[in-house]
Motif scaffolding. Sequence first.
Motif, mmCIF file in Angstrom:
data_model
loop_
_atom_site.group_PDB
_atom_site.id
_atom_site.type_symbol
_atom_site.label_atom_id
_atom_site.label_comp_id
_atom_site.label_asym_id
_atom_site.label_seq_id
_atom_site.Cartn_x
_atom_site.Cartn_y
_atom_site.Cartn_z
ATOM 1 N N ASN A 2 34.521 10.827 -60.678
ATOM 2 C CA ASN A 2 35.669 11.092 -59.833
ATOM 3 C C ASN A 2 36.848 11.563 -60.665
ATOM 4 N N CYS A 3 37.642 12.437 -60.069
ATOM 5 C CA CYS A 3 38.829 12.969 -60.739
ATOM 6 C C CYS A 3 40.034 12.630 -59.874
ATOM 7 N N GLU A 4 41.029 11.968 -60.463
ATOM 8 C CA GLU A 4 42.189 11.508 -59.683
ATOM 9 C C GLU A 4 43.021 12.664 -59.161
ATOM 10 N N SER A 5 43.216 13.708 -59.971
ATOM 11 C CA SER A 5 44.025 14.848 -59.532
ATOM 12 C C SER A 5 43.518 16.113 -60.199
ATOM 13 N N ALA A 6 43.879 17.255 -59.609
ATOM 14 C CA ALA A 6 43.458 18.541 -60.161
ATOM 15 C C ALA A 6 44.166 18.848 -61.473
ATOM 16 N N ALA A 7 45.216 18.101 -61.802
ATOM 17 C CA ALA A 7 45.948 18.349 -63.045
ATOM 18 C C ALA A 7 45.100 18.066 -64.283
ATOM 19 N N SER A 8 44.083 17.227 -64.146
ATOM 20 C CA SER A 8 43.245 16.883 -65.288
ATOM 21 C C SER A 8 42.053 17.823 -65.445
ATOM 22 N N LEU A 9 41.886 18.779 -64.522
ATOM 23 C CA LEU A 9 40.777 19.718 -64.622
ATOM 24 C C LEU A 9 41.032 20.718 -65.748
ATOM 25 N N THR A 10 39.962 21.103 -66.442
ATOM 26 C CA THR A 10 40.064 22.043 -67.550
ATOM 27 C C THR A 10 39.028 23.143 -67.378
ATOM 28 N N VAL A 11 39.178 24.195 -68.171
ATOM 29 C CA VAL A 11 38.224 25.296 -68.141
ATOM 30 C C VAL A 11 36.847 24.778 -68.546
ATOM 31 N N GLY A 12 35.821 25.138 -67.774
ATOM 32 C CA GLY A 12 34.462 24.692 -68.048
ATOM 33 C C GLY A 12 33.988 23.583 -67.140
ATOM 34 N N CYS A 13 34.883 22.927 -66.412
ATOM 35 C CA CYS A 13 34.481 21.879 -65.484
ATOM 36 C C CYS A 13 33.666 22.469 -64.338
ATOM 37 N N ARG A 14 32.694 21.706 -63.853
ATOM 38 C CA ARG A 14 31.861 22.114 -62.729
ATOM 39 C C ARG A 14 32.089 21.146 -61.582
ATOM 40 N N LEU A 15 32.268 21.697 -60.385
ATOM 41 C CA LEU A 15 32.508 20.870 -59.211
ATOM 42 C C LEU A 15 32.224 21.680 -57.956
ATOM 43 N N GLN A 16 32.236 21.005 -56.814
ATOM 44 C CA GLN A 16 32.043 21.672 -55.532
ATOM 45 C C GLN A 16 33.339 22.369 -55.116
ATOM 46 N N VAL A 17 33.220 23.648 -54.717
ATOM 47 C CA VAL A 17 34.381 24.452 -54.313
ATOM 48 C C VAL A 17 34.071 25.089 -52.965
ATOM 49 N N ARG A 18 35.077 25.135 -52.106
ATOM 50 C CA ARG A 18 34.902 25.746 -50.786
ATOM 51 C C ARG A 18 35.141 27.252 -50.875
ATOM 52 N N ILE A 19 34.110 28.031 -50.487
ATOM 53 C CA ILE A 19 34.223 29.491 -50.492
ATOM 54 C C ILE A 19 35.130 29.918 -49.345
ATOM 55 N N ARG A 20 36.129 30.709 -49.655
ATOM 56 C CA ARG A 20 37.133 31.056 -48.646
ATOM 57 C C ARG A 20 36.549 31.894 -47.511
ATOM 58 N N GLN A 21 35.572 32.768 -47.822
ATOM 59 C CA GLN A 21 35.049 33.657 -46.792
ATOM 60 C C GLN A 21 34.215 32.918 -45.752
ATOM 61 N N SER A 22 33.428 31.934 -46.206
ATOM 62 C CA SER A 22 32.491 31.270 -45.294
ATOM 63 C C SER A 22 32.808 29.805 -45.031
ATOM 64 N N ASN A 23 33.762 29.220 -45.805
ATOM 65 C CA ASN A 23 34.101 27.799 -45.700
ATOM 66 C C ASN A 23 32.950 26.885 -46.104
#
Length: 414
Positions: A2-23
Amino acid sequence: MNCESAASLTVGCRLQVRIRQSNDWQMAEIVSIRKMGDKRKFYVHYEDCNKRLDEWVTEENLNLRDVQRLPCVDQTSESQEKIMLTTPKKCGRRKHRKHVKKEENSSKTTSNECDPQEGMITNSRQKKNETLVKNVEMIELGRYRIKPWYFSPYPKELCQMDCIYLCEFCLKYCKSRFCLGRHLSKCTLKHPPGNEIYRKDTISFFEIDGRKDKVYVQNLCLLSKLFLDHKLIDFAVDPFLFYVMTEFDSRGFHIVGYFSKEKISDQDYNLACVLTLPPYQRKGYGKLLIEFSYELSRCEGKTGSPEKPLSDLGLLSYRSYWTQAILEILINPNPGPNGDRPSTAINDISEITAIHSGDVIYTLKSLNLVKYFKGKHIICLNHDTIEQHRSAMKKRKIRIDSSCLRWTPKDWAK
């Protein structure tokens, strides 16, 4: 984790992302991060998806419940391992010094790339990621505004603009519509440079020598890199010929697409790079470019094959063209002098279509048309394949007319 906030994310991290075109939610890797005021935006690459779908997303589109971080390299154990590697039992003094120096340089590189406090690879990875991020927001080419798919090394000051304006005849790039207007008042071109070698109805082909029209060709490479992921920008364009396809109207000859080929190819490649611009895709122009490349090979008395790797769209176009060209020979063969059915050997098909025999075999096998019967391989057509071919050929309205070609092959080896 778990990640408390997006501020701790760095280049190279992998996670689930919502695609804007299809949601839809898709696993993605963070390629770059930039600050927009108090907020951060993340450039992500979706796994198992084409890179043209890469995009900037905001924190609201990130799933912080399961974040996979890059492992940090343990420098202590790594340095101990390197000491063991640099002390071989039997090694001459000079060789030993050279070996140690090589390992020391390697160790320096590792120490620069790993930041133990952040637990991630930095510096060189971030520099590499700069070329993975789409740097051009929009281009304007003639009457079309086109959103690029990939990175292209246009000047940085232009990439900061909302749109790059291109002259559709000489492909010069400008930072504003006002600058483009000033250029158009001076530009005398109404068609690509070079020789017009083919014209039928509104379609024309121009042959351009990379040595003679270097500036135009370099601008063409910059434009094509926006839509070709596998293309490498190399401004040493002298060894190449470029064949630009255009549509003609009262305003001039407008670029539709192009393909390039080496003047001298040891492996008989008849095409190095092919592109149909997005506004003209799904209209049959891709197959027309491919058909024209084989028409040139036929005039040269050779068989040809495209240089690999092809882009995803290029590969689809080639597979479709090979299928239609080969089935056309098998289903509707030209009768022999006595009215009998001609031979359909692999070499005969290759000679008629100018398609390399390896590509002919690949296509027949992919269509499952080659059968083993009584100790021989034979080509076996079924009714469904014939009907699908005839339906596809009805949709293919534009074809190359060999009688409209005005071109003589040159011996570039001389």
